[in-house]
Design an enzyme around this catalytic site. Structure first.
Site, PDB file in Angstrom:
ATOM      1  N   TYR A 106      -1.652 -15.205   3.910  1.00 15.98           N
ATOM      2  CA  TYR A 106      -0.364 -14.519   3.874  1.00 15.98           C
ATOM      3  C   TYR A 106       0.807 -15.298   4.479  1.00 15.98           C
ATOM      4  CZ  TYR A 106      -3.383 -10.590   2.659  1.00 15.98           C
ATOM      5  OH  TYR A 106      -4.300  -9.767   2.034  1.00 15.98           O
ATOM      6  N   ARG A 143      -9.412 -13.061  -5.739  1.00 21.57           N
ATOM      7  CA  ARG A 143     -10.086 -12.647  -4.505  1.00 21.57           C
ATOM      8  C   ARG A 143     -11.250 -11.690  -4.839  1.00 21.57           C
ATOM      9  NH1 ARG A 143      -5.635 -10.891  -0.330  1.00 21.57           N
ATOM     10  NH2 ARG A 143      -7.426 -11.110   1.079  1.00 21.57           N
ATOM     11  N   HIS A 159       2.309  -8.329  -4.922  1.00 24.10           N
ATOM     12  CA  HIS A 159       1.320  -8.771  -3.933  1.00 24.10           C
ATOM     13  C   HIS A 159       1.626 -10.202  -3.553  1.00 24.10           C
ATOM     14  CE1 HIS A 159      -1.023  -5.180  -4.485  1.00 24.10           C
ATOM     15  NE2 HIS A 159      -0.845  -5.320  -5.789  1.00 24.10           N
ATOM     16  N   ILE A 160       1.389 -10.492  -2.301  1.00 22.81           N
ATOM     17  CA  ILE A 160       1.619 -11.849  -1.790  1.00 22.81           C
ATOM     18  C   ILE A 160       0.559 -12.784  -2.362  1.00 22.81           C
ATOM     19  CG2 ILE A 160       1.659 -13.246   0.320  1.00 22.81           C
ATOM     20  CD1 ILE A 160       2.531 -10.532   1.747  1.00 22.81           C
ATOM     21  N   SER A 161      -0.677 -12.336  -2.304  1.00 25.60           N
ATOM     22  CA  SER A 161      -1.786 -13.162  -2.789  1.00 25.60           C
ATOM     23  C   SER A 161      -2.092 -12.830  -4.250  1.00 25.60           C
ATOM     24  CB  SER A 161      -3.032 -12.898  -1.933  1.00 25.60           C
ATOM     25  OG  SER A 161      -3.438 -11.544  -2.050  1.00 25.60           O
ATOM     26  N   ASP A 188      -0.246   8.684  -8.286  1.00 23.90           N
ATOM     27  CA  ASP A 188       0.363   9.920  -8.805  1.00 23.90           C
ATOM     28  C   ASP A 188       1.837  10.024  -8.410  1.00 23.90           C
ATOM     29  OD1 ASP A 188      -1.908  10.762 -10.077  1.00 23.90           O
ATOM     30  OD2 ASP A 188      -2.427  12.329  -8.628  1.00 23.90           O
ATOM     31  N   ARG A 225      -1.383 -12.413  10.639  1.00 24.03           N
ATOM     32  CA  ARG A 225      -2.567 -11.888   9.957  1.00 24.03           C
ATOM     33  C   ARG A 225      -3.037 -12.884   8.893  1.00 24.03           C
ATOM     34  NH1 ARG A 225      -2.101  -7.648   4.937  1.00 24.03           N
ATOM     35  NH2 ARG A 225      -4.323  -7.325   4.731  1.00 24.03           N
ATOM     36  N   GLU A 242       5.317  -3.538  -8.851  1.00 23.42           N
ATOM     37  CA  GLU A 242       4.204  -3.770  -7.916  1.00 23.42           C
ATOM     38  C   GLU A 242       4.188  -5.242  -7.530  1.00 23.42           C
ATOM     39  OE1 GLU A 242       0.403  -2.871  -9.652  1.00 23.42           O
ATOM     40  OE2 GLU A 242      -0.716  -3.676  -7.947  1.00 23.42           O
ATOM     41  N   ARG A 274     -10.450  -5.957  -5.134  1.00 20.22           N
ATOM     42  CA  ARG A 274      -8.988  -6.111  -5.197  1.00 20.22           C
ATOM     43  C   ARG A 274      -8.473  -6.219  -6.637  1.00 20.22           C
ATOM     44  NH1 ARG A 274      -7.701  -7.103   0.250  1.00 20.22           N
ATOM     45  NH2 ARG A 274      -9.393  -8.185   1.315  1.00 20.22           N
ATOM     46  N   ALA A 311      -3.730  -2.546   0.885  1.00 17.93           N
ATOM     47  CA  ALA A 311      -5.086  -2.070   0.575  1.00 17.93           C
ATOM     48  C   ALA A 311      -5.089  -0.754  -0.201  1.00 17.93           C
ATOM     49  CB  ALA A 311      -5.886  -1.928   1.862  1.00 17.93           C
ATOM     50  N   PRO A 360      -0.175  -0.779   4.470  1.00 13.27           N
ATOM     51  CA  PRO A 360      -0.878  -1.076   5.715  1.00 13.27           C
ATOM     52  C   PRO A 360      -1.103  -2.564   5.979  1.00 13.27           C
ATOM     53  CG  PRO A 360      -2.368  -0.112   4.087  1.00 13.27           C
ATOM     54  CD  PRO A 360      -0.970   0.054   3.560  1.00 13.27           C
ATOM     55  N   ASN A 361      -0.932  -2.890   7.240  1.00  9.10           N
ATOM     56  CA  ASN A 361      -1.175  -4.234   7.794  1.00  9.10           C
ATOM     57  C   ASN A 361      -0.117  -5.264   7.436  1.00  9.10           C
ATOM     58  OD1 ASN A 361      -3.734  -3.519   9.055  1.00  9.10           O
ATOM     59  ND2 ASN A 361      -4.517  -3.348   6.971  1.00  9.10           N
ATOM     60  N   ASN A 397       4.550  -2.996  -2.327  1.00 10.24           N
ATOM     61  CA  ASN A 397       3.286  -3.656  -1.996  1.00 10.24           C
ATOM     62  C   ASN A 397       2.476  -2.626  -1.214  1.00 10.24           C
ATOM     63  OD1 ASN A 397       1.126  -5.178  -1.223  1.00 10.24           O
ATOM     64  ND2 ASN A 397       2.323  -6.907  -0.433  1.00 10.24           N
ATOM     65  N   HIS A 423      -5.710  -0.407  -4.045  1.00 12.78           N
ATOM     66  CA  HIS A 423      -7.046  -0.385  -4.648  1.00 12.78           C
ATOM     67  C   HIS A 423      -7.777   0.948  -4.467  1.00 12.78           C
ATOM     68  CE1 HIS A 423      -5.962  -4.555  -4.498  1.00 12.78           C
ATOM     69  NE2 HIS A 423      -6.070  -4.611  -3.202  1.00 12.78           N
TER      70      HIS A 423
HETATM   71  C1  DQA Z   1      -2.029  -7.583  -0.662  1.00  9.54           C
HETATM   72  C2  DQA Z   1      -3.395  -7.716  -1.321  1.00  9.54           C
HETATM   73  C3  DQA Z   1      -4.285  -6.557  -0.935  1.00  9.54           C
HETATM   74  O1  DQA Z   1      -5.566  -6.685  -1.556  1.00  9.54           O
HETATM   75  C4  DQA Z   1      -4.496  -6.527   0.560  1.00  9.54           C
HETATM   76  O2  DQA Z   1      -5.262  -5.392   0.932  1.00  9.54           O
HETATM   77  C5  DQA Z   1      -3.235  -6.597   1.330  1.00  9.54           C
HETATM   78  C6  DQA Z   1      -2.138  -7.443   0.854  1.00  9.54           C
HETATM   79  C7  DQA Z   1      -1.120  -8.811  -0.938  1.00  9.54           C
HETATM   80  O3  DQA Z   1       0.085  -8.671  -0.767  1.00  9.54           O
HETATM   81  O4  DQA Z   1      -1.618  -9.884  -1.304  1.00  9.54           O
HETATM   82  O5  DQA Z   1      -3.119  -6.034   2.422  1.00  9.54           O
HETATM   83  O6  DQA Z   1      -1.379  -6.438  -1.200  1.00  9.54           O
END
Ligand code: DQA
Length: 140
Positions: free
Chosen positions: A23, A105, A98-100, A85, A18, A96, A109, A75, A10-11, A72, A78
């Site tokens: 990001y 943070r 993540h950008i950040s 599963d 964003r 896995e 997270r 959200a 999501p997002n 990725n 978490h």
């Molecule tokens: C994220 C980190 C997550 O905590 C956050 O909810 C995201 C992006 C990242 O790529 O840094 O939407 O997965």
């Protein structure tokens, strides 16, 4: 030719507009186009959804035939026992990303339902996190 898929949660469709301080300014499709050109010997696909069940459906669909999933879950990382599963249920290895750097943070997270069943975790390198994950599959 290795068959890999990037699955974004999501997002992440809003990358480029964003929270650009976290990001970055690039849209995912701009980034994806350059990556596809950079790795001509990889069959690379991309799927994004804001809906948890659609992410699970995609993981199940590709999870017994592809060489790797770069996930990725955003959200849902978490919160989602269901995605955790699904990763347990499949045979395709999952990296896995993540950008950040989620550990620098908020505390919520720091928890991941993906990590325990992932082949590895790459985070904090901006969009380069995805590229490092691709490299890990190429060299394994
Ligand atoms: C994220 C980190 C997550 O905590 C956050 O909810 C995201 C992006 C990242 O790529 O840094 O939407 O997965």
């Amino acid at each position: 030719m290795k068959k890999l898929i990037i699955i974004n949660g999501p997002n992440l469709n809003l990358l480029g507009k964003r929270e650009t301080n976290i990001y970055g300014n690039l849209t995912f499709m701009e980034f994806f186009d350059t990556v596809v050109k950079k790795y001509p010997n990889v069959a690379l696909e991309h799927f994004q959804s804001n809906i948890e069940g659609e992410l699970i459906d995609k993981i199940q669909e590709v999870g017994f035939s592809y060489d790797g999933i770069i996930l990725n879950a955003a959200a849902y990382t978490h919160t989602s026992i269901g995605i955790g599963d699904a990763i347990k249920a499949i045979t395709t290895p999952v990296v896995e990303v993540h950008i950040s750097n989620t550990f620098s943070r908020e505390e919520f997270r720091h928890q991941s339902y993906i990590s325990p069943n992932a082949k590895g975790v790459i985070l904090g390198f901006g969009l380069q996190s995805y590229e490092l994950a691709i490299e890990s599959f190429i060299s394994s």
